[in-house]
Design an enzyme around this catalytic site. Sequence first.
Site, short mmCIF file in Angstrom:
data_model
loop_
_atom_site.label_atom_id
_atom_site.label_comp_id
_atom_site.label_asym_id
_atom_site.label_seq_id
_atom_site.Cartn_x
_atom_site.Cartn_y
_atom_site.Cartn_z
N HIS A 1 0.87 -1.18 0.00
CA HIS A 1 0.00 0.00 0.00
C HIS A 1 0.90 1.22 0.00
CE1 HIS A 1 -2.64 3.12 1.40
NE2 HIS A 1 -2.18 3.10 2.63
N TYR B 1 -5.95 9.29 0.90
CA TYR B 1 -6.13 9.92 2.20
C TYR B 1 -4.89 10.75 2.54
CZ TYR B 1 -3.32 6.08 4.20
OH TYR B 1 -2.32 5.18 4.48
N ASP C 1 -28.51 -19.06 16.99
CA ASP C 1 -29.79 -19.76 17.12
C ASP C 1 -29.75 -20.91 16.12
OD1 ASP C 1 -29.94 -18.14 14.84
OD2 ASP C 1 -32.11 -17.86 15.03
N LEU D 1 -37.44 -30.17 3.18
CA LEU D 1 -37.26 -31.51 2.63
C LEU D 1 -35.79 -31.71 2.29
CD1 LEU D 1 -40.35 -31.45 0.24
CD2 LEU D 1 -40.24 -32.44 2.54
#
Length: 835
Positions: A227, A261, A554, A660
């Site tokens: 970068h 930036y 859940d 199913l």
Amino acid sequence: MSTSSPRIVIIGAGIVGANLADELAQRGYANTLVLEQGPLGVPGGSTSHAPGLVFSSNPSKAMTEFAQYTIEKYTGLTDADGVGSFLPVGGLELATTPERLRDLHRRAGWNRSWGVEAHVIDADECVRLFPMLDPEPVLGGLLTPGDGLALAAKGTQLVIERARALGVEFRDRTRVTGIEVTRGCVRAVLVGDERIPADIVVSCAGFWGTRIAEMAGLRLPLLPMGHQFAVTSTVPSLTGKNELPKGASAPILRYQDRDLYYREWGDRIGIGSYAHRPMPIDLDELPQYAAEEITDERMPSSLPFTPEDFAAEWEATRQLLPELRQTEIQRGFNGVFSFTPDGGSLVGEARDVDGFVVAEAVWVTHAAGIARAVSELLTRGYADTDLSGCDVNRFEDAQTSTDYVSETSRQNFVEIYDILHPLQPRVSPRDVRLSPFHARQVELGAYFLEAGGWERPHWYEANAALLDELPTEWAAPPRDEWASRFHSPIAAVEAWKTRTAVAMYDMTALKRLEVTGPGAGELLHGLTTSSMLRAPGAVSYTMLLDPAGGVTSDITVAILDEETYQIGANSNIDLAVLSREARAQTSADPSKWVTVRDVTPGTCCIGLWGPHALDVIAQISDDDLAPGGLGYFRTKRVFVAGVPVTAMRLSYVGEFGWELYTSADLGQRLWDALFAAGQEFGIIAAGREAFNSLRLEKGFRAFGTDMTSEHEPTQAGVGFAVKASKTDDFRGKDALAARAASTTKTLRCLTLDDPRSVVLGKEPVFLVGGGSTAGYVTSAAYGYTIGRSIAYAWLPNTVGVGDAVEIEYFGRRLRATVVAEPLYDPEMARLRGTP
């Protein structure tokens, strides 16, 4: 130094590893050794060259909280002169296009949803805050006053000093050469000929983490990439303004329309670019420096600058910041950072190696927050902030291959500042995982989106012909441009047909686990909120909780026989949790052995739902699947058109029918038989958009969206899944009562007052007349059956049915009302087959 706590070895003394050691020590866990291959002062990894930007705007509540803690902690890390390690200069995101300005309102909504101050400001205010800006192209900006710059190197040294004072041992110039794993558990870290015993090993090695993980037998989905960062020569207007060499007083500036930036760098400007080509890094080709050779300017993670990749961005910079035409690039480098398939961090314990924990792909912004969360995980078994979005086990196995990680991580680099819709699928790779029904779905004109590598139909163009038959009251109003993306009015047809005729849904992507063995029932009984010691044929919707009573998943559990349980899970995270617990139980008592297996790839599932579902299946099955033959939340093995099927009487769309299940090789035969038998009853194939609408009408929750580990079951509206009749202990049981009594928010159902309005999720919610955010939207969809937009939101307990609230959508306030739920079939007659 404590000798009773586990021996923890942390690999890497960058900002993550050092903060983790400090957080552990603050909690009384000082039996910790930190190993660093470079010198402690300048380890040579990403921390050593990071520009230090800390910005809160993020669609993830968890990542925002991590950023906020980094700000809080580094503000309080002061040197001998009382100077902190954080510069609270604020953050400013620019818009130079109407699309970006509109998106800044959405991003401001994220901030407000998560409790972070944010304001969309005009161009004049942007220039006042950052005077170097050319006002002509600027349309506005997003100001986050609390953001700023972490002095990463300084702060890291301060936490190292504090941790050392509490008894933590740091050894630099020490290269890890191996990790000893015995029977699926870490035992030691190897440093040459030296063996260092360890109960827990935490990899905080940054982009070297792939190598450390390989030593433990883990394939880490991480790609190191370069970068670009450059620093200008002296800027006249900054002379004498900031402390040298890296001080700043103006906000960090993000010019996302050009993938750039900026930050003040003393009397210069530092420029970061994501606009260049992806630059994947081969670790074997990194420069090799002796520890004494590593300096701020010379380190393994700082590669030679490639000016040709920066030329266009330098020109764009000088147009945005005209004063920089008087400067030149004084120095630059291509810094190495970690990227992952979805752009998120990698946190948590490995699925198949007990005691091996990772905290990788963590940038400075989130480093202290993630370090705190990992310390909580290690010391008490759960974190206060939900970690499911960054759990290292969240990826499917197919998503951890070298080719997949390389391609998707590169795409994330390219898109890092792009405006992305929440439903926007990746461009490539596609067709990674296909259900057995895929060929038929293509024939029906399925519009596919992707999740977990699966191609999932969201609607079918074959159903467009039915739009002419759609009753007026079922049609949805027109949407705005943003909400119209990845949406089709065909979804209304599919919802209508599900409610009035019969529809087939491809549920193959639902994660299916098989838990077998003489200890299977006991294992699940101790982990879930329902009884698992029941006769075969029972199906339960139940919760997995953490020790504090928070919902970690859940799941649906079907008891197929005395030693075989099928679980409908949420992700590979559930597989990791159950596998870990199964190993522990088997080791403790071999007579109660348990195995956990992911059976998803070899199986498939069709949801057949609607008032004519029984009519359809009666044409091709001799088994009794009527309510009297197979009750609600029951399962049995049957034959459908000669295909062996495990039928389960449950439905996520709120209509009578079954899931199913059969093996993958028989899936297409089952699809064809059902589709042919259903023609006289108006059968259609339906997609995920209709599915989501119907589930919200019925009030069904989605883990990770509507509820996380930060919520207990009752406040999330699933308290019924905690069976009062279950007197045996289960994980989290002791904490539930106190947790429920202390909750201040409840998940509420809202309908928007204007049926033409639609929201998509994560928007802030306000009480009417109130200035501060009261909560945030989780799931949202248009309810075709009820003719209104639905949104679920976390709101204060004091907000009740009938109260008015406002949802902020792209800067506009939309009035909504809290309503009783479920909105559809509250008596459950449709689901039970007793209309």
